[in-house]
Design a protein around this motif. Sequence first.
Motif, PDB file in Angstrom:
ATOM      1  N   GLN A  20       0.825  -1.213   0.000  1.00 53.65           N
ATOM      2  CA  GLN A  20       0.000   0.000   0.000  1.00 53.65           C
ATOM      3  C   GLN A  20       0.856   1.258   0.000  1.00 53.65           C
ATOM      4  N   ALA A  21       1.898   1.259   0.818  1.00 53.80           N
ATOM      5  CA  ALA A  21       2.752   2.443   0.887  1.00 53.80           C
ATOM      6  C   ALA A  21       3.440   2.686  -0.455  1.00 53.80           C
ATOM      7  N   CYS A  22       3.937   1.629  -1.060  1.00 51.68           N
ATOM      8  CA  CYS A  22       4.648   1.757  -2.337  1.00 51.68           C
ATOM      9  C   CYS A  22       3.707   2.298  -3.422  1.00 51.68           C
ATOM     10  N   GLN A  23       2.492   1.754  -3.455  1.00 52.07           N
ATOM     11  CA  GLN A  23       1.523   2.188  -4.458  1.00 52.07           C
ATOM     12  C   GLN A  23       1.080   3.635  -4.201  1.00 52.07           C
ATOM     13  N   TYR A  24       0.868   3.968  -2.937  1.00 52.70           N
ATOM     14  CA  TYR A  24       0.482   5.336  -2.568  1.00 52.70           C
ATOM     15  C   TYR A  24       1.528   6.346  -3.043  1.00 52.70           C
ATOM     16  N   VAL A  25       2.789   6.041  -2.788  1.00 52.57           N
ATOM     17  CA  VAL A  25       3.867   6.959  -3.181  1.00 52.57           C
ATOM     18  C   VAL A  25       3.826   7.195  -4.692  1.00 52.57           C
ATOM     19  N   MET A  26       3.632   6.129  -5.469  1.00 53.33           N
ATOM     20  CA  MET A  26       3.571   6.304  -6.928  1.00 53.33           C
ATOM     21  C   MET A  26       2.371   7.149  -7.351  1.00 53.33           C
ATOM     22  N   GLU A  27       1.204   6.890  -6.747  1.00 52.77           N
ATOM     23  CA  GLU A  27       0.000   7.651  -7.113  1.00 52.77           C
ATOM     24  C   GLU A  27       0.205   9.142  -6.827  1.00 52.77           C
ATOM     25  N   GLU A  28       0.720   9.439  -5.651  1.00 50.20           N
ATOM     26  CA  GLU A  28       0.905  10.835  -5.262  1.00 50.20           C
ATOM     27  C   GLU A  28       1.975  11.502  -6.115  1.00 50.20           C
ATOM     28  N   LEU A  29       3.044  10.770  -6.386  1.00 52.60           N
ATOM     29  CA  LEU A  29       4.107  11.321  -7.234  1.00 52.60           C
ATOM     30  C   LEU A  29       3.543  11.728  -8.590  1.00 52.60           C
ATOM     31  N   LYS A  30       2.729  10.871  -9.174  1.00 55.84           N
ATOM     32  CA  LYS A  30       2.184  11.178 -10.499  1.00 55.84           C
ATOM     33  C   LYS A  30       1.203  12.344 -10.463  1.00 55.84           C
ATOM     34  N   LYS A  31       0.586  12.563  -9.308  1.00 59.24           N
ATOM     35  CA  LYS A  31      -0.398  13.647  -9.218  1.00 59.24           C
ATOM     36  C   LYS A  31       0.232  14.998  -8.913  1.00 59.24           C
ATOM     37  N   HIS A  32       1.281  15.023  -8.065  1.00 58.55           N
ATOM     38  CA  HIS A  32       1.700  16.304  -7.497  1.00 58.55           C
ATOM     39  C   HIS A  32       3.138  16.732  -7.728  1.00 58.55           C
ATOM     40  N   VAL A  33       4.036  15.803  -7.981  1.00 55.51           N
ATOM     41  CA  VAL A  33       5.456  16.206  -8.011  1.00 55.51           C
ATOM     42  C   VAL A  33       5.771  16.899  -9.346  1.00 55.51           C
ATOM     43  N   PRO A  34       6.371  18.109  -9.275  1.00 51.94           N
ATOM     44  CA  PRO A  34       6.628  18.874 -10.499  1.00 51.94           C
ATOM     45  C   PRO A  34       7.752  18.273 -11.361  1.00 51.94           C
ATOM     46  N   ILE A  35       7.355  17.221 -12.062  1.00 53.15           N
ATOM     47  CA  ILE A  35       8.235  16.556 -13.026  1.00 53.15           C
ATOM     48  C   ILE A  35       7.400  16.373 -14.287  1.00 53.15           C
ATOM     49  N   TRP A  36       8.041  16.581 -15.443  1.00 51.96           N
ATOM     50  CA  TRP A  36       7.318  16.486 -16.701  1.00 51.96           C
ATOM     51  C   TRP A  36       8.062  15.594 -17.684  1.00 51.96           C
ATOM     52  N   LYS A  37       7.263  14.963 -18.526  1.00 54.83           N
ATOM     53  CA  LYS A  37       7.759  13.977 -19.488  1.00 54.83           C
ATOM     54  C   LYS A  37       7.492  14.467 -20.902  1.00 54.83           C
ATOM     55  N   LYS A  38       8.508  14.396 -21.729  1.00 50.74           N
ATOM     56  CA  LYS A  38       8.332  14.710 -23.154  1.00 50.74           C
ATOM     57  C   LYS A  38       8.478  13.419 -23.940  1.00 50.74           C
ATOM     58  N   GLU A  39       7.481  13.106 -24.768  1.00 51.86           N
ATOM     59  CA  GLU A  39       7.539  11.894 -25.572  1.00 51.86           C
ATOM     60  C   GLU A  39       8.113  12.220 -26.945  1.00 51.86           C
ATOM     61  N   ASN A  40       9.166  11.490 -27.295  1.00 49.82           N
ATOM     62  CA  ASN A  40       9.779  11.656 -28.610  1.00 49.82           C
ATOM     63  C   ASN A  40       9.348  10.495 -29.486  1.00 49.82           C
ATOM     64  N   ARG A  41       8.670  10.810 -30.566  1.00 44.53           N
ATOM     65  CA  ARG A  41       8.077   9.758 -31.407  1.00 44.53           C
ATOM     66  C   ARG A  41       8.981   9.436 -32.589  1.00 44.53           C
ATOM     67  N   PRO A  42       8.756   8.226 -33.163  1.00 47.25           N
ATOM     68  CA  PRO A  42       9.587   7.814 -34.290  1.00 47.25           C
ATOM     69  C   PRO A  42       9.495   8.794 -35.466  1.00 47.25           C
ATOM     70  N   ASP A  43       8.382   9.527 -35.620  1.00 51.87           N
ATOM     71  CA  ASP A  43       8.237  10.462 -36.745  1.00 51.87           C
ATOM     72  C   ASP A  43       8.974  11.782 -36.497  1.00 51.87           C
ATOM     73  N   GLY A  44       9.696  11.859 -35.369  1.00 52.99           N
ATOM     74  CA  GLY A  44      10.478  13.064 -35.091  1.00 52.99           C
ATOM     75  C   GLY A  44       9.750  14.098 -34.262  1.00 52.99           C
ATOM     76  N   LYS A  45       8.448  13.919 -34.110  1.00 52.75           N
ATOM     77  CA  LYS A  45       7.689  14.872 -33.287  1.00 52.75           C
ATOM     78  C   LYS A  45       7.895  14.578 -31.803  1.00 52.75           C
ATOM     79  N   SER A  46       7.782  15.615 -31.011  1.00 55.31           N
ATOM     80  CA  SER A  46       7.850  15.391 -29.573  1.00 55.31           C
ATOM     81  C   SER A  46       6.864  16.309 -28.876  1.00 55.31           C
ATOM     82  N   ASN A  47       6.336  15.827 -27.755  1.00 56.46           N
ATOM     83  CA  ASN A  47       5.316  16.561 -27.021  1.00 56.46           C
ATOM     84  C   ASN A  47       5.494  16.439 -25.526  1.00 56.46           C
TER      85      ASN A  47
END
Lengths: 88, 88, 136, 136
Positions: C104-131
């Motif tokens: 439960q603790a491990c899962q909770y940490v992941m859920e909260e991290l995804k909701k609140h921690v200021p980290i962002w992901k950029k996806e780079n696609r095979p067609d060269g686009k990224s978002n």
Amino acid sequence: MPAGNRLIKIRILFFASVREIMGKEELDMDIPDECSSGELRSLLLKNHPELSKIISSSRFAINASFADWDQKICENDVIAVVPPVSGG
Amino acid sequence: MPAGNRLIKIRILFFASVREIMGKEELDMDIPDECSSGELRSLLLKNHPELSKIISSSRFAINASFADWDQKICENDVIAVVPPVSGG
Amino acid sequence: MIEITHQTIEHEKLLEFCRNHQYGAVVLFLGTVRDFSDGMPSQSLDYQAYEPMAIKCMEEICQKAKSLWSVGKIALVHRLGHLELGETSVAVCASSAHRTEAFQACQYVMEELKKHVPIWKKENRPDGKSNWTHPE
Amino acid sequence: MIEITHQTIEHEKLLEFCRNHQYGAVVLFLGTVRDFSDGMPSQSLDYQAYEPMAIKCMEEICQKAKSLWSVGKIALVHRLGHLELGETSVAVCASSAHRTEAFQACQYVMEELKKHVPIWKKENRPDGKSNWTHPE
């Protein structure tokens, strides 16, 4: 116990505290043909009353699958006395 | 926007698509004293209307803590525009 | 053990940090860069963070987890920068005397991290686009 | 990957087995020998199994987990014989495209294993006494 026409050979396996009480890992027995798992339990208890407490909470397995008490045992079947498990 | 007596110096940090839109990581601004987080948002939007879409779903942080829109900003505070996060 | 790193995440270090003779249950979560996200193939990812705030949020989440469940230790490490397919972007480890709490603790940490921690992901696609990804 | 072993469990092998570019979430559970069980100090444990039946049960549990959740791979290894404090007695690993499924499958496998797999634990106490554990 049904009065079977013939006797069949089976093997019984013991584990954990059952093995400690029996002082052995296995026991070969001749039991009446058509004997059920529950009837074998009664037979085992009659010969080994010291098992009564642990047997009351144990399941039996026939050939490595949990068996109902009315399941029939066949020649050369391997029966295991499975006391409550504690793996993990 | 309150007509503050004086201006205070603050820094705004940009991340992810906000950084891409702004073309920079940070911006130093002089804003009216007593300005709230929500008033700074309005000021930023007025100067950079291209942020309107992403700002509408963003929170602000003051000195690395999420801020309510009525929280007052002080001299030398560091404000971050925090668009919806996607870590993990 | 709360870290943000630009290097490969060595999950063995989180396990070592959390394992202990007092705690019979250890749960490790690894988030890895996978082939598809929302049906679109990803070639690689880039992670960016507001680092001091992210670390502070990660610490708060782990403290909160410890107040909610009887857990022993918690470790949380997030990777930043460029990640190729299969690499670990985040690792969380929790130990407890009993397994339910560790899960439960491990899962909770992941859920909260995804909701609140200021980290962002950029996806780079095979067609060269990224978002940059900004969930609604 | 379903195994019973008398050797040290190398959890890295379970992680390697389950990690995959298709699955972004990997959950590993380790059960380790801890100091106290039900308030009594344990010095060491001995595990015994009805091995062919245990393997069969472990396979059935992992199959069932795959039918209940959208998981990629599952690995399950149980140790037998004599274990000292801190050693790993059981390891479960599950991978999935999404973390919730990986957590649930991993936890399910542990719950079912503890309920049904014919493996038994003997606790050896500092006073020299030892007892097979048979939960009510």
